[in-house]
Design an enzyme around this catalytic site. Structure first.
Site, mmCIF file in Angstrom:
data_model
loop_
_atom_site.group_PDB
_atom_site.id
_atom_site.type_symbol
_atom_site.label_atom_id
_atom_site.label_comp_id
_atom_site.label_asym_id
_atom_site.label_seq_id
_atom_site.Cartn_x
_atom_site.Cartn_y
_atom_site.Cartn_z
ATOM 1 N N GLU A 257 -7.042 4.334 7.670
ATOM 2 C CA GLU A 257 -6.818 5.766 7.434
ATOM 3 C C GLU A 257 -8.032 6.398 6.775
ATOM 4 O O GLU A 257 -8.315 7.590 6.959
ATOM 5 C CB GLU A 257 -5.532 5.958 6.614
ATOM 6 C CG GLU A 257 -4.301 5.739 7.482
ATOM 7 C CD GLU A 257 -3.051 5.320 6.741
ATOM 8 O OE1 GLU A 257 -3.015 5.398 5.505
ATOM 9 O OE2 GLU A 257 -2.101 4.886 7.429
ATOM 10 N N GLY B 27 1.596 2.193 10.802
ATOM 11 C CA GLY B 27 2.429 3.389 10.708
ATOM 12 C C GLY B 27 3.114 3.768 12.007
ATOM 13 O O GLY B 27 3.677 4.857 12.120
ATOM 14 N N ASN C 179 0.871 -1.180 0.000
ATOM 15 C CA ASN C 179 0.000 0.000 0.000
ATOM 16 C C ASN C 179 0.905 1.226 0.000
ATOM 17 O O ASN C 179 1.518 1.547 1.014
ATOM 18 C CB ASN C 179 -0.892 -0.026 1.254
ATOM 19 C CG ASN C 179 -1.680 1.260 1.415
ATOM 20 O OD1 ASN C 179 -1.777 2.071 0.481
ATOM 21 N ND2 ASN C 179 -2.251 1.472 2.595
ATOM 22 N N TRP C 180 0.971 1.870 -1.148
ATOM 23 C CA TRP C 180 1.897 2.999 -1.278
ATOM 24 C C TRP C 180 1.325 4.296 -0.689
ATOM 25 O O TRP C 180 1.991 5.335 -0.719
ATOM 26 C CB TRP C 180 2.261 3.218 -2.752
ATOM 27 C CG TRP C 180 3.158 2.142 -3.312
ATOM 28 C CD1 TRP C 180 3.593 1.009 -2.654
ATOM 29 C CD2 TRP C 180 3.752 2.090 -4.614
ATOM 30 N NE1 TRP C 180 4.405 0.261 -3.468
ATOM 31 C CE2 TRP C 180 4.520 0.903 -4.687
ATOM 32 C CE3 TRP C 180 3.699 2.918 -5.738
ATOM 33 C CZ2 TRP C 180 5.236 0.539 -5.838
ATOM 34 C CZ3 TRP C 180 4.405 2.554 -6.883
ATOM 35 C CH2 TRP C 180 5.162 1.384 -6.919
ATOM 36 N N LYS C 181 0.106 4.241 -0.235
ATOM 37 C CA LYS C 181 -0.566 5.411 0.362
ATOM 38 C C LYS C 181 -0.430 6.624 -0.584
ATOM 39 O O LYS C 181 -0.344 6.448 -1.787
ATOM 40 C CB LYS C 181 -0.001 5.696 1.753
ATOM 41 C CG LYS C 181 0.038 4.443 2.640
ATOM 42 C CD LYS C 181 0.203 4.760 4.081
ATOM 43 C CE LYS C 181 0.434 3.474 4.865
ATOM 44 N NZ LYS C 181 0.011 3.528 6.241
ATOM 45 N N GLY D 4 2.690 -1.274 4.354
ATOM 46 C CA GLY D 4 2.607 0.164 4.091
ATOM 47 C C GLY D 4 3.991 0.760 3.882
ATOM 48 O O GLY D 4 4.590 0.612 2.809
ATOM 49 N N SER E 180 2.991 -2.234 10.411
ATOM 50 C CA SER E 180 4.422 -2.152 10.731
ATOM 51 C C SER E 180 5.196 -3.442 10.452
ATOM 52 O O SER E 180 6.109 -3.795 11.198
ATOM 53 C CB SER E 180 4.609 -1.708 12.187
ATOM 54 O OG SER E 180 4.072 -0.408 12.369
ATOM 55 N N HIS F 286 -9.721 0.752 4.632
ATOM 56 C CA HIS F 286 -8.451 0.988 5.334
ATOM 57 C C HIS F 286 -8.676 1.932 6.518
ATOM 58 O O HIS F 286 -9.472 2.863 6.428
ATOM 59 C CB HIS F 286 -7.425 1.570 4.363
ATOM 60 C CG HIS F 286 -6.040 1.595 4.926
ATOM 61 N ND1 HIS F 286 -5.613 2.584 5.781
ATOM 62 C CD2 HIS F 286 -4.993 0.736 4.787
ATOM 63 C CE1 HIS F 286 -4.357 2.332 6.132
ATOM 64 N NE2 HIS F 286 -3.965 1.218 5.540
ATOM 65 N N GLU G 103 -5.713 -5.516 10.314
ATOM 66 C CA GLU G 103 -4.823 -4.369 10.477
ATOM 67 C C GLU G 103 -5.194 -3.618 11.754
ATOM 68 O O GLU G 103 -6.011 -2.687 11.708
ATOM 69 C CB GLU G 103 -4.956 -3.427 9.280
ATOM 70 C CG GLU G 103 -4.458 -4.003 7.973
ATOM 71 C CD GLU G 103 -3.815 -2.927 7.105
ATOM 72 O OE1 GLU G 103 -2.724 -3.167 6.617
ATOM 73 O OE2 GLU G 103 -4.392 -1.846 6.956
HETATM 74 C C1 PEP Z 1 -1.045 0.024 5.839
HETATM 75 O O1 PEP Z 1 -1.103 1.211 5.560
HETATM 76 O O2 PEP Z 1 -1.902 -0.780 5.409
HETATM 77 C C2 PEP Z 1 0.048 -0.436 6.675
HETATM 78 C C3 PEP Z 1 0.062 -1.686 7.053
HETATM 79 O O3 PEP Z 1 0.994 0.481 7.001
HETATM 80 P P1 PEP Z 1 2.392 0.236 7.761
HETATM 81 O O4 PEP Z 1 2.998 -1.020 7.195
HETATM 82 O O5 PEP Z 1 3.190 1.438 7.486
HETATM 83 O O6 PEP Z 1 2.068 0.067 9.208
#
Ligand code: PEP
Length: 256
Positions: free
Chosen positions: A98, A173, A9-11, A233, A212, A96, A167
């Site tokens: 976010e 994050g 997930n490149w956000k 992410g 993470s 998601h 998640e």
């Molecule tokens: C995500 O945004 O789905 C995610 C898992 O982010 P991160 O790996 O940065 O925690």
């Protein structure tokens, strides 16, 4: 053998130049077609077409980070899952945290988006997870069950291809992943909850973990029996880190 998944997930990151460099480095390192591992990257909407072109003829799939719950119509600013499909996308991340946090998305909308994605021929990557406060107050299972039931109130288990992502919001994050034991426990809970609706579907449903994940913790997470891969992410923006996570997944025990 059950397929395992690694989804980046490149956000809201990237640009034409850095996307190209990132995906070309990844493409050069993975995966071999005979692997039981599928890899996908989910760039921001404007770059879907670029990524679809760059990954054409490779084993890397492309997905969106969100879609509308409608297929067409007067919905200014929205993107139809049909458009994602036409641009070469095969996946859509749905619900998601976010989007829940910043765009006010709720469980019902998640279910409708998942259904629209399926109707457009996409594989939804449905995200569920509790906040730190919900976990601390012992409500994790209540929250996961509510989110899951809302999504499955719309989608039909028997013939749909979906991916479920656990998640926990407190792990996204933050640099602090859930422990492998927590992850296994929640994945098992989710699978059992789905088995109430459809036992066979629950057994073959891929449940991936996100929050993470990095090269240094990937092996212990992927070793868990109910973990069928990862939604990555921040670490997906670093080609070497993403490749290292892929290698840990490939080295982990295949899921029967
Ligand atoms: C995500 O945004 O789905 C995610 C898992 O982010 P991160 O790996 O940065 O925690």
């Amino acid at each position: 053998m059950k397929k395992r998944w690694l989804i980046g997930n490149w956000k809201m990151h990237g640009d034409l130049e850095s996307n190209k460099a990132l995906v070309e480095t990844i493409r050069g390192a993975l995966p071999k077609p005979e692997d039981d591992i599928a890899v996908a990257v989910c760039p921001a909407f404007p770059y879907l077409f670029q990524l679809a072109e760059l990954t054409q003829g490779t084993e890397i799939g492309v997905g969106a980070q969100n879609v509308s719950d409608h297929l067409q119509g007067a919905y200014t600013g929205e993107t139809s899952p049909l458009m994602v499909r036409e641009l070469g996308g095969r996946f859509a991340i749905i619900g998601h945290s976010e989007r829940r946090q910043y765009q006010g998305e709720n469980d019902g909308l998640m279910g409708r988006k998942a259904l629209a994605a399926i109707d457009a021929g996409l594989i939804p990557v449905i995200c569920v997870g509790e906040t730190a406060e919900e976990r601390d107050s012992g409500r994790t299972h209540e929250v996961l069950a509510r989110q899951l039931d809302a999504a499955f109130g719309y989608i039909r288990t028997a013939h749909d291809e979906i991916i479920l992502a656990y998640e926990p919001r407190w792990a996204i994050g933050t640099g602090i992943a859930a422990t492998p034991e927590i992850i296994q426990g929640e994945h098992e809970f989710l699978r059992q909850r789905i088995a109430i609706r459809d036992r066979e579907f629950a057994a073959r449903l891929p449940i991936v973990y996100g929050g993470s994940v990095k090269a240094s913790n990937a092996a212990s997470i992927f070793a868990m029996p109910d973990v069928d891969g990862g939604l990555i992410g921040s670490a997906a923006l670093n080609a070497q880190e993403f490749i290292a996570i892929y290698r840990e997944l490939a080295a982990s025990q295949p899921k029967p």
